[in-house]
Design an enzyme around this catalytic site. Structure first.
Site, PDB file in Angstrom:
ATOM      1  N   ARG A 174      48.379 -20.300  33.359  1.00  0.00           N
ATOM      2  CA  ARG A 174      49.203 -19.681  34.383  1.00  0.00           C
ATOM      3  C   ARG A 174      50.512 -20.475  34.353  1.00  0.00           C
ATOM      4  NH1 ARG A 174      46.674 -19.268  40.329  1.00  0.00           N
ATOM      5  NH2 ARG A 174      47.542 -21.349  40.302  1.00  0.00           N
ATOM      6  N   TYR A 225      34.595   8.020  60.866  1.00  0.00           N
ATOM      7  CA  TYR A 225      35.138   8.774  59.733  1.00  0.00           C
ATOM      8  C   TYR A 225      34.066   9.017  58.684  1.00  0.00           C
ATOM      9  CZ  TYR A 225      39.983   8.100  61.226  1.00  0.00           C
ATOM     10  OH  TYR A 225      41.163   8.119  61.908  1.00  0.00           O
ATOM     11  N   MET A 228      41.134   1.986  61.045  1.00  0.00           N
ATOM     12  CA  MET A 228      42.340   1.154  61.015  1.00  0.00           C
ATOM     13  C   MET A 228      42.351   0.165  62.181  1.00  0.00           C
ATOM     14  SD  MET A 228      46.338   2.330  60.969  1.00  0.00           S
ATOM     15  CE  MET A 228      46.242   3.299  59.484  1.00  0.00           C
ATOM     16  N   LYS A 257      49.947 -23.312  52.170  1.00  0.00           N
ATOM     17  CA  LYS A 257      50.561 -22.070  51.681  1.00  0.00           C
ATOM     18  C   LYS A 257      49.940 -20.858  52.384  1.00  0.00           C
ATOM     19  CE  LYS A 257      47.311 -21.857  47.848  1.00  0.00           C
ATOM     20  NZ  LYS A 257      47.031 -22.374  46.512  1.00  0.00           N
TER      21      LYS A 257
END
Ligand SMILES: *Cc1c(COP(=O)(O)O)cnc(C)c1O
Length: 394
Positions: free
Chosen positions: A138, A288, A336, A40
């Site tokens: 769940r 930053y 980023m 998955k």
């Protein structure tokens, strides 16, 4: 064109991990436990299609994914193995189950009805796995309410019970007694399922008459059983049953805090290159927020991988990367598209290899260490490796 930051996925390591795990659980000669290989979430970030095909090469006959869309993508990629869908189906487009020949998990009465309607429309007998909720709260039919919920499901004319499973909430916590409690609840639930199934199969046979390829004939006498994720597999062979469902172990990582002697190799490593080297004077800030302040003349290496690539902001000031065979600290804020490392005193030039996850020389950083550094789990580290990073297979 390929960016300097790449994830290398070693499919041979994956196959070897699969074989070691298979050998580890296949101890019962008359009825060896086999593996449902969990692929998955894009195979935990490794690339679902490539991983699935490699696992098939290694002998895997059943794969598991999160939803119908993932299953359909695997089928389109040429996967021939059985594909089990773990997720809930109540708000899904069920056509994919039939188009891609997927095996659904039925984990709620509502899903059972919806899948029965769809199977009748397609005039098909559909094999499914029944999920029992033994305390995770769940998905799954509650273990203590089966007498009320099972009869309708088992009587569904187009649905054939193939397997029964549960999922553990605390397998990775050796202290937790809940694990054993779930196992005992599951075993009691299995008795109830078998008993109801025998009764309903009898009814279905009587109702179906003779000579037709009816559901009563294709319904399985004794569904097979599975429960163990990676942690449960390591923890207790009593929950191996007919199949185990490892994910993380296949990718070569042991779920923390557990340890294992099975010889597994991490499948994915993350590499980059230094794109610039900068000398900074004492008393200046870097990046930053100028979060890193130099106390002495400092050499900074700039590495083209940032939070858009899945590298967590919390690595700034905490994590390390490998350059020239040394562990060097990530300093300042992760941006980023870039991060900065303090390489003062090392002879570093643009183009030098950077290992973010993996080994270089005598040093190594694995996803488990990175996860511990930032307070998460290795699962999240792997799954978050960004889509911008190319996976290179060898
Ligand atoms: C993800 C998942 C697994 C595999 O878990 P690992 O801890 O990676 O081994 C097994 N079973 C189910 C139902 C899952 O969702």
């Amino acid at each position: 064109m390929i960016r300097p930051t790449v994830a290398r996925v070693d499919l041979n390591a994956l196959k070897t991990n699969y074989r070691h795990l298979s050998a580890h659980v296949a101890v019962e000669e008359s009825r060896p436990t086999t593996i449902i290989a969990v692929v998955k979430a894009n195979a935990y970030g490794h690339g679902a299609a490539q991983v699935a095909r490699a696992l098939e090469d290694a002998g895997a006959t059943t794969l598991a994914c999160a939803d119908i869309e993932e299953g359909a993508a695997l089928r389109s990629a040429g996967v021939r193995a059985e594909i089990l869908v773990f997720g809930a189906l109540s708000v899904s487009d069920l056509d994919g189950l039939f188009d891609a020949r997927l095996t659904p998990t039925i984990s709620t009465p509502g899903a059972a009805r919806a899948v029965q309607v769809a199977a009748a429309k397609y005039r098909q007998q559909l094999r499914y796995h029944l999920k029992i909720d033994t305390g995770m709260n769940r998905l799954g039919f509650r273990f203590d309410n089966l007498r009320r919920t099972l009869p309708e499901l088992l009587a569904s004319p187009n649905l054939d019970l193939d397997a029964v499973y549960t999922h553990f909430a605390t397998a990775d916590n050796p202290e937790s007694p809940h694990f054993n409690e779930q196992r005992l609840r599951f075993e009691r639930a299995l008795e109830e399922v078998r008993e109801s199934n025998r009764r309903v199969r009898g009814d279905r046979r009587e109702n179906s008459g003779t000579g037709s390829a009816s559901s009563a004939i294709s319904a399985v006498a004794s569904p097979y059983v599975h429960a163990a994720n990676s942690a449960a597999l390591l923890r207790d062979s009593r929950v191996w049953y007919d199949c185990v469902r490892p994910g993380l172990l296949l990718y070569g990582l042991v779920p923390p805090p557990l340890a294992s002697t099975i010889p597994l190799t991490p499948v994915m490593t993350l590499h980059s290159r230094v794109v610039a080297v900068k000398g900074v004077r004492a008393g200046e800030g870097v990046g930053y927020g100028l979060k890193f302040n130099t106390e002495q003349p400092t050499t900074i290496a700039i590495i083209p991988a940032g939070y858009a690539d899945g590298l967590d902001l919390r690595l700034g000031g905490r994590g390390v990367v490998l350059i020239r065979g040394r562990r060097v600290p990530i300093v300042g804020a992760v941006s980023m598209d870039m991060l900065t490392a303090d390489v003062t005193g090392l002879d570093v030039s643009p183009g030098d290899e950077v290992v973010i996850i993996g080994s270089q020389g005598q040093e190594r950083i694995d996803a488990r260490e990175m996860a511990a550094t930032i307070g998460t789990i290795p699962y999240e580290v792997l799954c978050r490796i960004g889509s911008r990073i190319e996976r290179v297979y060898d």
